[in-house]
Design a protein around this motif. Structure first.
Motif, PDB file in Angstrom:
ATOM      1  N   GLY A 298      19.055 -55.245  18.436  1.00 50.62           N
ATOM      2  CA  GLY A 298      18.735 -55.665  17.079  1.00 50.62           C
ATOM      3  C   GLY A 298      18.095 -54.542  16.301  1.00 50.62           C
ATOM      4  O   GLY A 298      18.706 -53.510  16.038  1.00 50.62           O
ATOM      5  N   MET A 299      16.875 -54.719  15.942  1.00 49.63           N
ATOM      6  CA  MET A 299      16.218 -53.769  15.066  1.00 49.63           C
ATOM      7  C   MET A 299      15.189 -52.917  15.796  1.00 49.63           C
ATOM      8  O   MET A 299      14.343 -52.312  15.153  1.00 49.63           O
TER       9      MET A 299
ATOM     10  N   VAL B 120      12.681 -53.946  17.420  1.00 50.73           N
ATOM     11  CA  VAL B 120      11.345 -54.488  17.205  1.00 50.73           C
ATOM     12  C   VAL B 120      10.774 -55.008  18.519  1.00 50.73           C
ATOM     13  O   VAL B 120      11.424 -55.785  19.221  1.00 50.73           O
TER      14      VAL B 120
ATOM     15  N   ARG C 171       7.122 -56.893  19.852  1.00 49.02           N
ATOM     16  CA  ARG C 171       5.829 -57.427  19.412  1.00 49.02           C
ATOM     17  C   ARG C 171       4.794 -57.189  20.483  1.00 49.02           C
ATOM     18  O   ARG C 171       5.080 -57.370  21.670  1.00 49.02           O
TER      19      ARG C 171
ATOM     20  N   ASN D 226       8.264 -50.374  16.243  1.00 48.51           N
ATOM     21  CA  ASN D 226       9.558 -49.900  16.713  1.00 48.51           C
ATOM     22  C   ASN D 226       9.316 -49.418  18.143  1.00 48.51           C
ATOM     23  O   ASN D 226       8.596 -48.447  18.369  1.00 48.51           O
TER      24      ASN D 226
ATOM     25  N   ASN E 115      -0.339 -55.021   9.368  1.00 52.19           N
ATOM     26  CA  ASN E 115       0.373 -54.101   8.475  1.00 52.19           C
ATOM     27  C   ASN E 115      -0.326 -52.750   8.341  1.00 52.19           C
ATOM     28  O   ASN E 115       0.006 -51.970   7.455  1.00 52.19           O
TER      29      ASN E 115
ATOM     30  N   PRO F 181       3.432 -49.926  11.784  1.00 58.48           N
ATOM     31  CA  PRO F 181       3.950 -51.186  12.311  1.00 58.48           C
ATOM     32  C   PRO F 181       5.202 -51.642  11.560  1.00 58.48           C
ATOM     33  O   PRO F 181       5.611 -51.026  10.580  1.00 58.48           O
ATOM     34  N   MET F 182       5.798 -52.711  12.035  1.00 59.01           N
ATOM     35  CA  MET F 182       6.940 -53.319  11.350  1.00 59.01           C
ATOM     36  C   MET F 182       6.533 -54.709  10.915  1.00 59.01           C
ATOM     37  O   MET F 182       5.707 -55.358  11.539  1.00 59.01           O
ATOM     38  N   HIS F 183       7.148 -55.166   9.816  1.00 61.20           N
ATOM     39  CA  HIS F 183       6.981 -56.567   9.410  1.00 61.20           C
ATOM     40  C   HIS F 183       8.168 -57.335   9.938  1.00 61.20           C
ATOM     41  O   HIS F 183       9.282 -56.870   9.843  1.00 61.20           O
ATOM     42  N   VAL F 184       7.933 -58.512  10.458  1.00 63.25           N
ATOM     43  CA  VAL F 184       9.080 -59.329  10.875  1.00 63.25           C
ATOM     44  C   VAL F 184       9.023 -60.655  10.121  1.00 63.25           C
ATOM     45  O   VAL F 184       7.952 -61.229   9.982  1.00 63.25           O
TER      46      VAL F 184
END
Lengths: 376, 586
Positions: A280-281, A283, A285, A330, A354, A373-376
């Motif tokens: 996927g991306m 990502v 957590r 990531n 964030n 970080p990434m937002h999901v």
């Protein structure tokens, strides 16, 4: 030119300088390796005009001279020659290089050495001395974070700062920042900073095998170049023009949560998460949880979900100071940062889902890595 | 330097420059005048690429003798009286500038007779100096004779392109007007050779061959779509016929040839993912729209127009073209000249099918002497249409694999060769697109915010759409009047430049497209290609082949791979019969 060299020396030299050959150039001479007698040794050079590598090898010189030899032909030939003396004999009029070794006899068509771009030579006066092993580690810990996007050339380079007896390397793409500091053996009078292409540093790291001799770095005046010398090899690179972003501003000054984990365990958990995240991306957590009770350990759960392949969770024991937090990264970036950390334990400092996370080796404040970080 | 009012001579030459920039502009203005005069027949003659002579003769209503002098003065027109009529223009001209402009840069002679007039009247104007009206004999209508264009503006003359270029521009202009007005007889002569003559019987297809060449013309697909206050008709090329530029895309809005980039973009969008990158369709499309919906008074030469509701018009054009394309577009046919040796150079049909081999002057007669050399192209589309309304492929029966690269299958109307790699790419691509649509958006926070400066209009566009961008995964904050700060980007963009991504989005908004759709598709298509699809040369088991076929049948656009290459080639029963000599070649 008439010289005799050992096959193993010639092979090693050709293989080192071949890294700088530009195989698809409109200038044919850039596909060649310069071969020249130089003060009792044989000098080999190659350049793609961005980066150049020169290597001197021991030789018995019977006649001075120079020429440029097609790199592919030379390296393929030399690598298959027997371990023996190789006689190189140039006919200056026809630019034909006769290579004789054991029962092999070959003639290679060459291009006149005058067509080859001049290669600068290092001036060891005022050069900065660096410890090989440490310098190699610095390169490895920093260059992976440099950008590969040609739209922002400055970020394709590594910022190298020398101030008194400190040297710092920093690289960043848009999403992460790697900073490594070291101490110099000698004191530098004048502070300076350079942006060196990450590729040139990687080549240098490849050439510089561990040893006692130092790496010398010199910046010739007004040439926008940097030259490194390690033993009998010199790597020259054009510098990148421009101003590197002020990375000090990006490094968070405080944190709300400090998570200490085993480096190896976290790398393994990241690798597992990546199996699912890469579909996927990328990502993953990180659920940072404080201990529920007196006797229970605090922990980090690393999880990844893929629509296609499925999902996984791995729990790594941790020491959490401060509040718990759920943050996404990531996972490839996180893994790459963790993999260059040599200490058994690592610390992750976070503040909010964030806000940037900071990765630091425990008990070593020479390295730090900031990861967004990434937002999901 | 003192400020002075320009002399009338200079002023008129300056403003003539806006309307008349090359010989083709003269032809355009005069042909439009003739059409506005209700001509049934127009004869256009040029010499020396229009530099020596341009003559346009029509049989329209004519100009009364007493008005001749007025007609060559600036802002004199019979087509418009009140300003509010500007917004309901039904005639091609209205500015009242054309004749005056032409007259100021050439030696013009105007001969005209109205229906009731006993004699015709003639007026000569030499470089803007009007002569006397004389009486003479002439048939009904108007003859405008323009000699020595730009003789008094040597600078302009110097900037003209080569004669052959200027001639080609005029030629394509006349042909396009012939196409737009098939009921008007148009005769076009270049240096006393007739290069185009239409019959005026309303048949557009026969004129099409003059424009694109006979072979291409027979392949062109019909478009016809109607909506409230809008109607689109004309021709677009099938997928097999493309050009490397957009020059062959022509739009007529209410009978006026316009160059409108958004309109042609809308058309190109209809071909999205069906054509290879860098290939563009051919089209001649006629849009009829209520006059109050367009503003034609934007450009002196009226080459540009504004729509009151551009979005509506563009999406209408796009939908209409896409529908026509999907409905008609067959699997590429194996073209006959490439198939076997029976179609040798001596075959007259084959020679005619090559536009370069036959000059334009014979083209209008082609439909009579040339009984559609590739009838299969048209017929097969018809039969395809009967089976399925859209681009779905018929049920196929697998025969086997050829060269470990192609699948062979039988359909109700012949043989299909399927490229296994392209087919698998299409299947994977649609699957990934669906997955992407259903998956949650993830965005990557940037290390340092990127500041983006936009033009005023782009900034307001971005501002209006900040919410949409938020849903896509961008985190953007305003940062001054026309500046924005990008804090996070969608993950699919994390390897590229954030500001470039936003610019791409703004362009999508400008062109009224689903933002980032094409960018995202491009990236996903790139991923599909990176080795996920089966390669050519890979042997597939019967089960795998069957599965590939049935998955392909389920695709939304099974006929092309995501990069626009065809997935299959069709050999119709018809073609096979001809090749085996079971039926005559035509």
């Amino acid at each position: 030119m008439k010289v005799t060299v050992l096959q193993e020396n010639l092979s090693r030299g050709v293989n080192i300088v071949s890294r700088a050959v530009s195989p698809r150039s409109t200038l044919p001479v850039l596909g060649n390796i310069l071969m020249a007698t130089d003060d009792g040794r044989l000098r080999l050079s190659a350049t793609n005009l961005e980066m150049g590598i020169t290597c001197w090898i021991a030789a018995r010189i019977e006649g001075e001279g120079s020429t440029t030899v097609p790199a592919r032909t030379l390296s393929d030939l030399v690598n298959t020659l027997p371990v023996d003396n190789v006689q190189l004999n140039l006919d200056a009029r026809t630019q034909n290089l006769n290579v004789r070794c054991g029962t092999t006899n070959a003639d290679i068509k060459c291009i006149d050495a005058q067509d080859f771009p001049p290669m600068p030579s290092i001036d060891l006066d005022g050069a900065v001395q660096l410890n090989v092993a440490e310098f190699k580690e610095m390169i490895q810990q920093v260059t992976f974070a440099a950008s590969t996007d040609e739209a922002r050339p400055v970020l394709m380079g590594v910022l190298l700062t020398v101030d008194k007896d400190n040297v710092t390397m920093a690289a960043a793409d848009g999403f992460r920042l790697s900073v490594r500091k070291a101490t110099l053996a000698t004191h530098t009078q004048r502070p300076f900073n350079l942006i060196i292409p990450a590729r040139a540093l990687n080549e240098l790291a490849r050439v510089a095998t561990e040893g006692e001799e130092p790496v010398y770095m010199a910046v010739p005046k007004g040439r926008n170049q940097v030259i490194f010398r390690y033993k009998d090899v010199e790597v020259t690179s054009q510098l990148i023009d421009g101003s590197f972003p002020d990375y000090q501003q990006i490094i968070p000054r405080s944190f709300k949560s400090r998570t200490l984990v085993s480096t190896a365990a976290l790398v393994k958990a990241c690798k597992q998460a990546e199996i699912f995240a890469r579909e996927g991306m990328n990502v993953a957590r990180l659920d940072i949880r404080q201990a529920k009770g007196e006797m229970q350990p605090s922990e980090v759960e690393i999880s990844a979900v893929s629509e296609e392949t499925g999902k996984n969770e791995t729990i790594v024991e941790a020491t959490v100071d401060g509040t718990g937090l759920l943050i996404a990264f990531n996972v490839k970036f996180l893994r790459e940062a963790l993999e260059v950390i040599r200490t058994p334990n690592v610390v992750l400092e976070t503040s909010a889902p964030n806000a940037p996370g900071v990765v630091k080796p425990v008990g070593d404040d020479s390295f730090l890595h900031v990861i967004m970080p990434m937002h999901v | 330097m003192t400020i002075r009012v320009l002399s009338p001579d200079v002023a008129s030459q300056i403003s003539a420059g806006e309307v008349i920039e090359r010989p083709a502009s003269v032809v355009k203005e005069l042909v439009e005048n003739a059409l506005d005069a209700g001509a049934r027949s127009i004869s256009i003659t040029i010499q020396d690429a229009g530099k020596r002579l341009i003559e346009v003769a029509d049989d329209g209503s004519g100009i009364p003798a007493e008005e001749l002098e007025l007609s060559v003065t600036r802002h004199a027109t019979s087509k418009l009286v009140e300003a509010h009529e500007l917004f309901q223009i039904t005639s091609l001209g209205f500015r009242g500038e054309a004749l005056a402009s032409i007259a100021s840069v050439s030696r013009l002679s105007l001969t005209s007779r109205v229906e009731q007039g006993k004699t015709a009247a003639r007026l000569k104007v030499d470089g803007g100096k009007t002569g006397k009206v004389e009486s003479t004999g002439a048939p009904r209508g108007t003859v405008v004779n323009v000699q020595d264009l730009f003789y008094n503006v040597p600078a302009r003359l110097k900037f003209l392109k080569s004669d052959s270029t200027e001639r080609r521009v005029i030629d394509s202009l006349v042909t396009r007007y012939a196409l737009a007005y098939p009921n008007v007889r148009i005769k076009f002569s270049v240096d006393s050779t007739v290069t185009l003559q239409t019959t005026g019987d309303g048949d557009r297809r026969s004129i099409l061959s003059a424009l694109y060449g006979a072979e291409s013309a027979t392949q062109m697909l019909d478009v016809l779509a109607e909506e409230t206050s809008m109607k689109l008709y004309g021709f677009i090329s099938p997928l097999s016929l493309t050009r490397s530029n957009r020059r062959d895309i022509a739009f007529f809005v209410n009978g006026r040839w316009i160059q409108d980039i958004p309109l042609s973009t809308a058309l190109v969008q209809a071909y999205h993912t069906l054509l290879m990158v860098g290939r563009y369709p051919l089209a001649s499309l006629f849009l009829e729209i209520a006059p109050e919906q367009v503003d034609v008074n934007v450009h002196p030469a009226k080459a540009e127009i504004r729509f009151r509701e551009p979005d509506k018009v563009f999406s209408f054009v796009q939908r209409a073209a896409r529908r026509a394309l999907l409905a008609y577009s067959p699997v590429p046919q194996v073209s006959q000249p490439n198939w076997g040796q029976t179609w040798s150079q001596t075959d007259p049909g084959w020679i005619l099918a090559h536009p370069e081999d036959h000059p334009l002057d014979r083209a209008p007669q082609v439909p009579n002497s040339y009984p559609a050399a590739s009838p299969s192209g048209v017929q097969v589309t018809g039969s395809n249409l009967a089976q399925s309304e859209f681009a779905q492929i018929p049920l196929l029966r697998l025969i086997g694999q050829v060269g470990a690269t192609y699948l062979v299958a039988e359909g109700p109307d012949g043989l299909y060769l399927i490229d296994q790699h392209a087919a698998h790419e299409r299947i994977l691509f649609e699957k990934i697109i669906d997955q992407h649509a259903s998956s949650k958006v993830a965005s990557q926070v940037l290390l340092a915010p990127v500041v983006l400066d936009l033009s005023g209009s782009q900034a307001s566009l971005l501002q209006e759409n900040l919410e949409v961008l938020g849903q896509l995964g961008f985190v953007i904050e305003e940062f001054g009047p026309a500046s924005f700060q990008i804090r996070a980007v969608p993950v699919i963009f994390n390897s590229s430049n954030a500001s470039a991504a936003i610019r791409a989005v703004v362009e999508d908004f400008e062109e009224d497209e689903t933002p980032l759709k094409s960018e995202i598709e491009l990236r996903l298509a790139g991923r599909v290609c990176k080795g996920m699809a089966v390669k050519a040369g890979q042997v597939l088991s019967i089960e795998e082949q069957k599965n590939l076929l049935s998955n392909l049948e389920a695709c939304r656009s099974p006929r092309t791979c995501p990069h626009g290459r065809p997935t299959m080639i069709h050999l119709s029963v018809d073609l096979l019969e001809k090749q085996f000599g079971r039926r005559g070649p035509r």
